[in-house]
Design a protein around this motif. Structure first.
Motif: not given
Ligand code: ADP
Length: 480
Positions: A323-327, A439-444
């Motif tokens: 996914r498009r993430v940093q950890l 992530l869906a909430l963050y990006y969408n």
């Protein structure tokens, strides 16, 4: 009311985890109530004694008896503090001036010494509390000592024993009472637990204390079951009337993104959108991640212990990083996790930062920079990290157990209610699915994500409510 706390750690003097935070915040909250006189008793670890940060004054010394030996107790008092509880340190270099505070072969003896020294010191100070509040296995012998060796000195003192984590119970050999405590034989029976006739400090506290608390309501219920209780359910089930669940708060002065000197940029709920981005960019620079203010930053600040659910993270790590993430992973602990996460950072340069250290300022910078905070704990008595994360505008993704269940109700996109993303069954796929919902909430739906963040930041997670509940319990057991 006169209240004494005994604990093996308390921030800012010494802290390895949540117990340290609670022992800073709860005594402070109670000491602000005008009717209370509060003292806090801590071991005088070498790091405090020989560090330059905390100024103390020497009060007096005496000996306590441990088995056949006389052991030196030096009593020091903190002098730098103007407000809050009186803080006393128990000095014995042989026991407390070591490289680490736990994990020594003679831990049982060290904290048995501390427990006796706490009672003897309070007596020598002529401070006979209404309530002596003990915490975790290190001070679990105190309720028994209070009703035996020290019964005459403290005829009216009631004890409260708080289980911050049932996993660590204080096991010792069968002969521990005879060798170290030196109490009459009946107390060997009070300590006896399990099939090997071993001694168990926590068991003695459960039997002897006036009230037991645990640090969240759900955890209090969970401790009735073998899955969570590490054997202690066998004793706790006899004392349901003693058991109380009081969910921790966090110290909102210490954890305040509006005024945190550790942050690159302070922010409030109103300025969170810009403030979080500034902190994200600053952290990316600080820890060597690719500078990208839009990529979702996921974080963990934790002891690297198996009950923190890190196996789930290792299981999903590669899938997650598709996914498009940093950890960002800040913590220390078991070698298998340290090496896995170090390897992960090497395999994903610029996208994974593994920071193997204990650093309170860096921890706050991570909370401030992160968009999503991961806490997949297998069990979690209360958990403070998820509350600190919410206060700093990082949305928690948690396994809905213990205090995580109580403090992070699931987000409902239909109503906008809830505080974070949760999963119920302890497995990696469900954990990843919960992260995907976040992530869906963050990006969408960035607006809905920002609204949730602001709501989480504004929550009252302070000690006001829990402190009032502790007071009610103290009143109940003392009849005052
Ligand atoms: P536990 O008590 O089980 O360790 P909690 O979530 O209750 O877990 O409390 C952990 C506390 O320790 C939090 O304040 C967290 O920020 C802090 N902490 C954990 N690891 C680190 C670290 N490596 N550096 C700084 N703070 C840490």
């Amino acid at each position: 009311m006169k209240i004494a706390f005994a604990a093996s750690e308390a921030a800012p003097y010494v802290k390895t985890g949540g117990l340290g935070d609670v022992m800073q915040a709860l005594p402070t909250a109670l000491s602000k109530m005008p009717e209370n006189e509060v003292v806090l008793m801590l071991p005088y670890y070498g790091s405090i004694k020989y560090g330059s940060e905390f100024k103390t004054k020497y009060l007096f010394c005496f000996d306590v008896t441990l088995g056949w030996r006389q052991c030196h107790v030096g009593l020091f008092q903190l002098v730098t503090r103007k407000h809050g509880p009186k803080v006393y340190f128990i000095d014995n270099e042989q026991y407390f001036c070591r490289d680490r505070i736990y994990g020594e072969g003679d831990d049982g003896e060290r904290f048995a010494f501390f427990s006796k020294a706490v009672l003897a010191s309070l007596n020598a100070l002529s401070f006979w509390p209404d309530v002596l509040h003990c915490n975790d296995w290190q001070t679990a012998l105190i309720p028994m000592l209070l009703k035996s060796e020290f019964a005459t000195a403290f005829p009216y003192t009631k004890s409260v024993f708080t289980i911050h984590n049932v996993e660590y119970q204080g096991w010792a050999e069968e002969t521990f009472n005879m060798d170290v405590l030196g109490l009459p034989a009946q107390y060997t029976e009070v300590l006896r637990f399990g099939k090997d006739n071993a001694s168990n400090f926590m068991k003695s506290a459960v039997v002897m204390t006036d009230a037991i608390t645990t640090v969240s309501e759900t955890y209090a219920g969970e401790l009735q079951y073998p899955y969570y209780a590490h054997g202690m359910h066998e004793i706790l089930c006899y004392y349901p009337q003693k058991m109380h669940g009081i969910t921790n708060g966090i110290d909102e002065t210490m954890f305040n993104p509006r005024k945190d000197p550790a942050l690159a940029s302070c922010f409030s709920p109103a300025t969170a959108a810009a403030g979080k981005k500034a902190n994200k960019l600053a952290l990316q620079r600080e820890v060597g991640l690719t500078e990208d203010e839009d990529s979702a930053m996921l974080a963990i600040v934790s002891r690297f212990a198996s009950h923190k659910g890190l196996d789930l993270l290792t299981y999903i790590a590669d899938a997650l990083l598709r996914r498009r993430v940093q950890l960002v992973l800040l913590g220390t602990g078991e070698a298998r996790y340290e090496s896995f996460f170090t390897d992960l950072a090497n395999r994903y340069p610029g996208r994974v930062a593994t920071l193997l250290k204990f650093d309170a300022g860096l921890a706050n910078r991570v909370y401030a920079a992160a968009d999503i905070y991961l806490m997949p704990s297998k069990s979690e008595p209360c958990g403070l990290s998820q509350m600190i994360a919410m206060r700093y505008g990082a949305i928690p993704v948690v396994h809905a157990v213990g205090g995580l269940h109580d403090t992070v109700p699931p987000y409902d996109p239909a109503t906008g209610e809830g505080r974070g993303f949760t999963f119920r069954s302890y497995n990696g796929d469900d954990f990843l699915a919960a992260i995907d919902r976040a992530l869906a909430l963050y990006y969408n739906d960035p607006q809905a994500f920002a609204d949730l963040r602001v709501r989480d930041m504004k929550l009252d997670l302070s000690w006001k409510v829990p402190a009032a509940k502790y007071m009610a319990l103290y009143h109940e057991i003392t009849g005052k």
